[in-house]
Design an enzyme around this catalytic site. Sequence first.
Site, PDB file in Angstrom:
ATOM      1  CG  HIS A   1      62.049 -24.589 -32.671  1.00  0.00           C
ATOM      2  ND1 HIS A   1      62.006 -25.627 -31.775  1.00  0.00           N
ATOM      3  CD2 HIS A   1      62.133 -23.459 -31.918  1.00  0.00           C
ATOM      4  CE1 HIS A   1      62.067 -25.154 -30.540  1.00  0.00           C
ATOM      5  NE2 HIS A   1      62.141 -23.837 -30.592  1.00  0.00           N
TER       6      HIS A   1
ATOM      7  CE  LYS B   1      66.566 -22.876 -20.888  1.00  0.00           C
ATOM      8  NZ  LYS B   1      66.270 -21.914 -21.949  1.00  0.00           N
TER       9      LYS B   1
ATOM     10  NE  ARG C   1      56.614 -19.486 -28.617  1.00  0.00           N
ATOM     11  CZ  ARG C   1      57.398 -20.150 -27.796  1.00  0.00           C
ATOM     12  NH1 ARG C   1      57.224 -21.430 -27.647  1.00  0.00           N
ATOM     13  NH2 ARG C   1      58.340 -19.539 -27.107  1.00  0.00           N
TER      14      ARG C   1
ATOM     15  CB  SER D   1      60.939 -27.311 -26.470  1.00  0.00           C
ATOM     16  OG  SER D   1      61.405 -26.844 -27.694  1.00  0.00           O
TER      17      SER D   1
END
Length: 164
Positions: free
Chosen positions: A17, A41, A90, A128
Amino acid sequence: MRIAIYPGSFDPITNGHLDILERTAAIFDKVYVVLLENPQKKTFFSLDERMDLIRTSVAGLSNVEVASFEGLVVNCAKHFGAQVLIRGLRAVTDFEYELQMAAINKTLDNEVETFFLMTNAEFSFLSSSLVKEVAYFGGEVKKLVPAHVKAALTAKMSERRATE
Ligand code: ADP
């Protein structure tokens, strides 16, 4: 003034990040890292904890500000006066979801553009969730996150273990 938002969950912020953020900050006049609040979430770190971890990480970037927002990402862009929203890519696995998100956001607000930055190869595997998994099993995360994030992970993991 060129303003961008970099939205995400940042649970917690990683070196991947930060790499995207540093590169964005070098191009835009102002960048808002925005924690998008999603009551559905469940996150490992609370909103305040995640914001503090980001704040410490970006202390050296004078044109970066940390904020939170609840609602649509296009409304978030408008709220911060941003024309651009930044996303990192990614692997191809990110692509399909990001394409869908960019398309829906464009439909919702044609004035907001999504810019994609390719991950630095060094961080192409980094997420993460992976960091949390490695930390949970006692693996070394010092190459994956800033030192203060590693400390926060270690502290919260042992807190969790004590209550398990
Ligand atoms: P979200 O829940 O919105 O995907 P994340 O915090 O997981 O939030 O990610 C925020 C943004 O950062 C996304 O665009 C994601 O693709 C990007 N990102 C996450 N990890 C990396 C990495 N290692 N390299 C480049 N971009 C990344």
